[in-house]
Design a protein around this motif. Structure first.
Motif, PDB file in Angstrom:
ATOM      1  N   GLU A 174      -9.365  33.600 -24.470  1.00  9.57           N
ATOM      2  CA  GLU A 174     -10.428  33.409 -25.454  1.00  9.57           C
ATOM      3  C   GLU A 174     -10.387  32.002 -26.041  1.00  9.57           C
ATOM      4  OE1 GLU A 174     -13.545  33.683 -28.041  1.00  9.57           O
ATOM      5  OE2 GLU A 174     -13.049  34.907 -26.303  1.00  9.57           O
ATOM      6  N   ILE A 175      -9.185  31.503 -26.314  1.00 10.19           N
ATOM      7  CA  ILE A 175      -9.055  30.159 -26.862  1.00 10.19           C
ATOM      8  C   ILE A 175      -9.587  29.125 -25.867  1.00 10.19           C
ATOM      9  CG2 ILE A 175      -7.401  28.409 -27.617  1.00 10.19           C
ATOM     10  CD1 ILE A 175      -5.641  30.763 -28.592  1.00 10.19           C
ATOM     11  N   SER A 176      -9.248  29.302 -24.598  1.00  7.97           N
ATOM     12  CA  SER A 176      -9.716  28.372 -23.566  1.00  7.97           C
ATOM     13  C   SER A 176     -11.224  28.462 -23.395  1.00  7.97           C
ATOM     14  CB  SER A 176      -9.014  28.680 -22.243  1.00  7.97           C
ATOM     15  OG  SER A 176      -7.612  28.509 -22.375  1.00  7.97           O
ATOM     16  N   ALA A 177     -11.776  29.665 -23.521  1.00  5.51           N
ATOM     17  CA  ALA A 177     -13.233  29.820 -23.449  1.00  5.51           C
ATOM     18  C   ALA A 177     -13.908  29.069 -24.593  1.00  5.51           C
ATOM     19  CB  ALA A 177     -13.604  31.299 -23.484  1.00  5.51           C
ATOM     20  N   GLN A 178     -13.337  29.130 -25.782  1.00 12.24           N
ATOM     21  CA  GLN A 178     -13.917  28.423 -26.922  1.00 12.24           C
ATOM     22  C   GLN A 178     -13.881  26.913 -26.717  1.00 12.24           C
ATOM     23  OE1 GLN A 178     -12.098  29.694 -30.585  1.00 12.24           O
ATOM     24  NE2 GLN A 178     -12.412  31.856 -30.149  1.00 12.24           N
ATOM     25  N   LEU A 179     -12.790  26.396 -26.175  1.00  8.71           N
ATOM     26  CA  LEU A 179     -12.696  24.962 -25.935  1.00  8.71           C
ATOM     27  C   LEU A 179     -13.707  24.522 -24.868  1.00  8.71           C
ATOM     28  CD1 LEU A 179     -11.360  22.294 -26.540  1.00  8.71           C
ATOM     29  CD2 LEU A 179      -9.593  22.848 -24.864  1.00  8.71           C
ATOM     30  N   ARG A 206      -5.571  30.753 -19.082  1.00 13.98           N
ATOM     31  CA  ARG A 206      -6.377  29.606 -19.519  1.00 13.98           C
ATOM     32  C   ARG A 206      -7.485  29.319 -18.505  1.00 13.98           C
ATOM     33  NH1 ARG A 206      -1.327  25.947 -22.012  1.00 13.98           N
ATOM     34  NH2 ARG A 206      -0.540  27.699 -23.266  1.00 13.98           N
ATOM     35  N   GLN A 207      -7.168  29.461 -17.232  1.00 10.72           N
ATOM     36  CA  GLN A 207      -8.205  29.267 -16.220  1.00 10.72           C
ATOM     37  C   GLN A 207      -9.261  30.364 -16.300  1.00 10.72           C
ATOM     38  OE1 GLN A 207      -7.060  27.991 -12.201  1.00 10.72           O
ATOM     39  NE2 GLN A 207      -8.300  29.671 -11.392  1.00 10.72           N
ATOM     40  N   ASP A 208      -8.834  31.595 -16.553  1.00 12.08           N
ATOM     41  CA  ASP A 208      -9.799  32.696 -16.697  1.00 12.08           C
ATOM     42  C   ASP A 208     -10.759  32.439 -17.857  1.00 12.08           C
ATOM     43  OD1 ASP A 208      -8.683  34.002 -14.555  1.00 12.08           O
ATOM     44  OD2 ASP A 208      -7.556  35.457 -15.757  1.00 12.08           O
ATOM     45  N   GLY A 209     -10.235  31.926 -18.968  1.00 13.50           N
ATOM     46  CA  GLY A 209     -11.093  31.644 -20.116  1.00 13.50           C
ATOM     47  C   GLY A 209     -12.092  30.553 -19.817  1.00 13.50           C
ATOM     48  N   SER A 212     -14.793  32.020 -17.489  1.00 14.01           N
ATOM     49  CA  SER A 212     -15.680  32.975 -18.162  1.00 14.01           C
ATOM     50  C   SER A 212     -16.698  32.262 -19.041  1.00 14.01           C
ATOM     51  CB  SER A 212     -14.873  33.972 -18.991  1.00 14.01           C
ATOM     52  OG  SER A 212     -14.255  33.344 -20.103  1.00 14.01           O
ATOM     53  N   ALA A 213     -16.287  31.172 -19.696  1.00 11.11           N
ATOM     54  CA  ALA A 213     -17.219  30.427 -20.546  1.00 11.11           C
ATOM     55  C   ALA A 213     -18.327  29.792 -19.710  1.00 11.11           C
ATOM     56  CB  ALA A 213     -16.471  29.361 -21.340  1.00 11.11           C
ATOM     57  N   VAL A 221     -19.302  26.598 -11.584  1.00 12.76           N
ATOM     58  CA  VAL A 221     -17.847  26.637 -11.748  1.00 12.76           C
ATOM     59  C   VAL A 221     -17.223  25.746 -10.676  1.00 12.76           C
ATOM     60  CG1 VAL A 221     -15.783  28.075 -11.826  1.00 12.76           C
ATOM     61  CG2 VAL A 221     -17.969  28.987 -12.652  1.00 12.76           C
ATOM     62  N   PRO A 222     -16.818  24.538 -11.022  1.00 13.60           N
ATOM     63  CA  PRO A 222     -16.220  23.653 -10.013  1.00 13.60           C
ATOM     64  C   PRO A 222     -14.861  24.197  -9.561  1.00 13.60           C
ATOM     65  CG  PRO A 222     -16.863  22.447 -12.005  1.00 13.60           C
ATOM     66  CD  PRO A 222     -16.898  23.893 -12.342  1.00 13.60           C
TER      67      PRO A 222
END
Length: 345
Positions: A174-179, A206-209, A212-213, A221-222
């Motif tokens: 979730e944190i990575s998605a927000q960034l 982190r990659q999953d987030g 997903s974003a 998605v590169p």
């Protein structure tokens, strides 16, 4: 009937069982258990394997546990100079001391079964009452019999077959998605990613987030690059990304790799952030003091480490293990000069 079967059906394993299975004398087993010098490595390894197979625990440790509380918590960690793992161990030690407990630390040089077994055994010899596993245990086969029923808290997946354990982690996806969403909101059409090692739980989350974003916004998605958490690996990935003009924003899975990216883009003549924005994860102390200060995510380590020890102490005192994973999220995006609006065509 095998030594192992006899020990399981008649009594708990004792030193003579270990000696017989390892093909050494009881004196040699005692020397290995007590960490005596001048034991041949191959002999010590045979003894350690026998200890694990039989589930043997030195009598002195068992008697000490029966006699008195040690108020000692064991931490198994990967011996690494990486900032994130080192910071977590430091936070655990500080919180344990605040609660009146002693922390016993065992670091392993790699994630081989042999080194992990040795690390756990060294903590058991310290009579720890519970264990925090700070290694990516989802890639290590930890035999639950080694732990002799001790309560365990992990952050990288539950250990199969262990009855008393808790999983506590920050919501890294979730944190990575927000960034990633933050970078998209700056006008970038998509965000590239430099991830950590493929077999690390934190890197996967982190990659999953990130992915997903991008999918949530309907963005391309590169293909992600992968480093090993070091600045050198970020630099190598950065040289490849810098050669692609369409790359305008990159999220690196930790700050060290992000700082490697900064150098690569500078050497390639790609201006940060005018041509390409770069963001990291962890907010290491050096992030603010780069030539271009790094945008990153800061996580309050005190919050997850307090929850880790709270759950462990509850289980030590007899409480049941929590029924599901526990996520602790106290973080903020620290915006600095390495990120900015997408360049105009």
């Amino acid at each position: 009937m095998t030594v192992r079967a006899e020990a399981k059906t008649q009594r708990g394993a004792v030193m003579v069982d270990v000696a017989r299975l390892a093909g050494v004398s009881q004196k040699t087993v005692s020397r290995v258990v007590n960490g005596a010098p001048h034991v041949r490595p191959d002999v010590a390894e045979r003894v350690h394997r026998a200890i694990v197979e039989l589930g043997y625990r030195p009598n002195g440790a068992a008697q000490a546990l029966a006699r008195a509380r040690t108020h000692t918590i064991g931490v198994l960690a990967l011996g690494t100079p990486l900032y994130g793992p080192s910071r977590r161990v430091h936070a655990l030690e500080h919180e344990a001391r605040r609660l009146g407990w002693t922390l016993a630390l065992a670091t392993v040089p790699d994630l081989s079964a042999r080194e992990v077994s040795r690390g756990i055994e060294s903590l058991l010899q310290r009579n720890v009452e519970g264990l925090v596993v700070e290694v990516p245990n989802h890639v290590v086969d930890i035999d639950p019999r080694m732990l002799h029923g001790l309560p365990v808290v992990t952050s990288a997946g539950l250990i199969p077959g262990l009855p008393r354990q808790a999983l506590v982690d920050t919501d890294q996806a979730e944190i990575s998605a927000q960034l990633t969403a933050f970078l998209l909101d700056l006008g970038h059409t998509t965000v590239w990613h430099v991830g950590g090692p493929r077999d690390w739980d934190a890197a996967v989350k982190r990659q999953d987030g990130w992915r997903s974003a991008l999918l949530e916004r309907g963005r391309r998605v590169p293909p992600p690059a992968h480093g090993d958490w070091t600045a050198a690996s970020g630099y190598r990935a950065g040289l490849r990304l810098a050669a692609q003009p369409e790359v305008t924003a990159v999220f690196a899975a930790n700050d060290s790799m992000a700082m490697g990216l900064l150098r690569a883009f500078h050497e390639a003549g790609r201006r940060v952030p005018a041509d390409v924005s770069v963001a990291g994860f962890d907010d290491v102390p050096d992030a603010e003091y780069q030539v271009v200060p790094l945008t990153t995510v800061a996580i309050r380590t005190e919050a997850p480490e307090r929850r880790i020890l709270a759950e462990l102490l509850h289980m030590i005192e007899g409480a049941p293990a929590p029924s599901g994973a526990i996520t602790v999220a106290q973080h903020r995006i620290v915006v600095r000069a390495s990120t900015g609006p997408a360049p105009t065509p």
